[in-house]
Design a protein around this motif. Sequence first.
Motif, PDB file in Angstrom:
ATOM      1  N   LYS A   1       0.817  -1.205   0.000  1.00 25.55           N
ATOM      2  CA  LYS A   1       0.000   0.000   0.000  1.00 25.55           C
ATOM      3  C   LYS A   1       0.861   1.269   0.000  1.00 25.55           C
ATOM      4  N   VAL A   2       2.156   1.125  -0.246  1.00 20.75           N
ATOM      5  CA  VAL A   2       3.027   2.296  -0.375  1.00 20.75           C
ATOM      6  C   VAL A   2       3.196   2.561  -1.870  1.00 20.75           C
ATOM      7  N   PRO A   3       2.668   3.675  -2.387  1.00 17.93           N
ATOM      8  CA  PRO A   3       2.827   3.955  -3.815  1.00 17.93           C
ATOM      9  C   PRO A   3       4.311   4.057  -4.159  1.00 17.93           C
ATOM     10  N   ALA A   4       4.689   3.581  -5.328  1.00 18.76           N
ATOM     11  CA  ALA A   4       6.114   3.555  -5.662  1.00 18.76           C
ATOM     12  C   ALA A   4       6.322   3.608  -7.163  1.00 18.76           C
ATOM     13  N   HIS A   5       7.533   3.997  -7.556  1.00 16.04           N
ATOM     14  CA  HIS A   5       7.970   3.885  -8.950  1.00 16.04           C
ATOM     15  C   HIS A   5       8.776   2.593  -9.050  1.00 16.04           C
ATOM     16  N   LEU A   6       8.413   1.745 -10.009  1.00 12.28           N
ATOM     17  CA  LEU A   6       9.120   0.475 -10.156  1.00 12.28           C
ATOM     18  C   LEU A   6       9.825   0.454 -11.509  1.00 12.28           C
ATOM     19  N   ALA A   7      11.149   0.543 -11.472  1.00 16.62           N
ATOM     20  CA  ALA A   7      11.931   0.534 -12.711  1.00 16.62           C
ATOM     21  C   ALA A   7      12.172  -0.908 -13.136  1.00 16.62           C
ATOM     22  N   ILE A   8      11.685  -1.235 -14.333  1.00 17.35           N
ATOM     23  CA  ILE A   8      11.868  -2.583 -14.860  1.00 17.35           C
ATOM     24  C   ILE A   8      12.860  -2.486 -16.007  1.00 17.35           C
ATOM     25  N   MET A   9      14.003  -3.119 -15.827  1.00 21.04           N
ATOM     26  CA  MET A   9      15.077  -2.989 -16.805  1.00 21.04           C
ATOM     27  C   MET A   9      15.152  -4.222 -17.703  1.00 21.04           C
ATOM     28  N   ASP A  10      15.329  -3.996 -18.982  1.00 18.70           N
ATOM     29  CA  ASP A  10      15.400  -5.100 -19.941  1.00 18.70           C
ATOM     30  C   ASP A  10      16.659  -5.929 -19.700  1.00 18.70           C
ATOM     31  N   CYS A  11      16.475  -7.156 -19.227  1.00 14.54           N
ATOM     32  CA  CYS A  11      17.593  -8.089 -19.035  1.00 14.54           C
ATOM     33  C   CYS A  11      17.284  -9.366 -19.807  1.00 14.54           C
ATOM     34  N   GLU A  12      16.627  -9.216 -20.930  1.00 15.20           N
ATOM     35  CA  GLU A  12      16.251 -10.353 -21.780  1.00 15.20           C
ATOM     36  C   GLU A  12      15.430 -11.397 -21.047  1.00 15.20           C
TER      37      GLU A  12
END
Lengths: 312, 448
Positions: free
Chosen positions: B359-370
Amino acid sequence: MAFVPPKESFAGRVFPVTIGTGVQQTFGGENTLPFHSFEGEVPNRPLIAYEIQDVPPEDWPETVRKLYDGVSDDPVKWAKYCEEELKAKAVALRLVGTHPDSKDLSAEDAAKTVTDVLGAIKVPLIVLGSNHVEKDSEVLVRAAEAAKGHDCIIGKAQEANYKTIAAAAMANGHKLIAMSELDINLSKQLNILLTQMGFDKEKLITDPMCSALGYGLEYTYSVMERIRLAALAQNDAVMQPPMLADVGMYVWKIKETQAPEDVLPEWGSLEERGIAWEAVTASSLLMAGAELLIMRHQKAVEAVELFVDELM
Amino acid sequence: MALTGVQIFKLLPKTNCKKCGFPTCLAFAMKLAQRQASLDACPDVSEEAKATLGEASAPPVRPVTLGTGEKAVKMGEETVLFRHEKKFVNPPAIALEIKDTDSDDVVEAKLQDVIGSEINRVGQLLRIDAVYLSNDSGDAGRFGALAEKVAQKAPETAVIVGTENPDAADAAIKPFSGKNAILHGATEANAERMAEIAKSAKAVLGVKADGLDALSSLTEKVKSLGVEDMVIDPGAKSAREILEYNTFIRRAAIKKNFKPLGYPVINFAQRDDALFESLVAGLGIAKYASIVVVSSAEKWKNLALFTLRQNIYTDPQVPMQVEQKIYKIGDPTPDSPLLITTNFSLTYFIVSGEVENSKVPAHLAIMDCEGLSVLTAWAAGKFTGSKIANFIKESGIENEINHRELIIPGYVAILSGAIEDKLEGWKVTVGPREANALPAFLRSAQAA
């Protein structure tokens, strides 16, 4: 042209495992693919255990938490309710309150809970730790001692803590769940390590790690199918223990069992969606080879039992 | 029966001309035997060889298409029994049953259920693919009227016309002529007339019999009547029968190349209870059905079945990936935390689910690692300090947040120094190893 059904038979067989002392339950024992009674022997139904906890289920979603209002504040009441009202064939007590991030209950607290629950029910008990590798090796050792003579299942032993837990299960006459993470080779390796320390492979239950529908179900499904084929077609004794699908805890934490209908109207009723999610996850893993299921919602359990009736 | 590579080789020109793209005729023959090449690639093959090989080199489960246009469903073409061996090819159609005894309101509501069933899940559009019209009344006129209504109100939906009465079939198939509908179906008693009706409407013919022996004789008969495109129904009622018949059909087709059962299978999963029905339908999805007929289309049930179908038909050899970007979980502000992980879809699902749980709003960085998981990506040199730093800089996230703190997975704690070296002014915080510890981690960070 006349059709001859292409039946297949196998050299291998899954070990049958019997648990409990009052009411006993047996699962496993088949020498064919899941429910293939048209070409092999399927002597036992899969066993479904109702999951309870040592602490109130505050993090369970409303859909399933409310079923246990009034009993879930006390594991003894909760266990009796499962046996008497829900006609549970087995109960799985998860000692989640022992986790350092939860209530950090001691091994002594856990042992007392196990003793009290065992005193209240006749059906077999499965005792599960909090999945904290260090704490579990302390808690499950005491729990196994407290349950001595009751022929329980203790779990889960993982690569990082299997020695102490397996030794305690062995010394106190219990079956043991060996868990590894979604990899047939890791699973095989752990079973080998356990048998090398003298643990009887016929008292093991393999947990290749569960995943919920939509959250990696296909990985668990295929690892289970591969383990089962190794057991049957390759007659690999290390892969012949029956398999566990620990369904409830994986299903009841994902978005599909929590997001309300007013937020996601295209997903439909939250209550029915949650129940279906648990039931479909469970029934799919039965088709992949699971023989022991741990579940939470009564309606999901009943639907899966009905499904098994149609398959047997 | 399947021919071996050497048997096929004997029928080829043996010129080693390479026009097929393979170095020798023998190499080409081996590929044909594995069904990884098509005989069409050989320009010099004799008619006689074609006739012999055509049969043997055809796919073990005949490709058949239901419906037309964008929503057409391809069926058949399967090559394995277990999904870990090779990808299951064509996901089964889910078809909602509409009876000609249903009231107008019910028919209307069911059509709306079908039309409105489309859901986007992980980038795929999923839907109820077809309607199955049941001639419960036994009356041809009434059945024809239902077909007209469906054709008019749901013109893009694929249709299966379910009746054993040729008069009713004739009336109901007409509105779908040329639209790759399925006429279900032909039995021992009506096969000749049904074959004629299917041919004139260019429909696929559903063939049904009790048990597999009767079914194989009947498909042979239907084929001799000039119908090539069939779906088959072994008459399975219970879950046990579905499993048994579907298993034998798939095995016979793939392992024995038994042509009379080398067709897509239709299963009927209708049950009084919708929850129970979802389990029987799920069995069909997991175990080799190409069409699963259901009696209701509740949104919750659709979601569960679509998701199961997607899971089972995922390619086991290609890691599932999600798109590289910074995802917003909850409703994050410029002060909300920023986490990073890899783009393996399972990693993404689990991490985003736990962040949501917190319930903590967040930015989630998803990095391309194939599509690799965190530890694998790190070990493979795809999730390194400099690559992470580049991704963060290029993502533009610096313009969207007020702070400069990046939370990394506990398993790659070792990277924190390298990232701080490459990302000036940033502080790296090591998060938990397992995603299930994220809620406690994020909540305590928020409280601090």
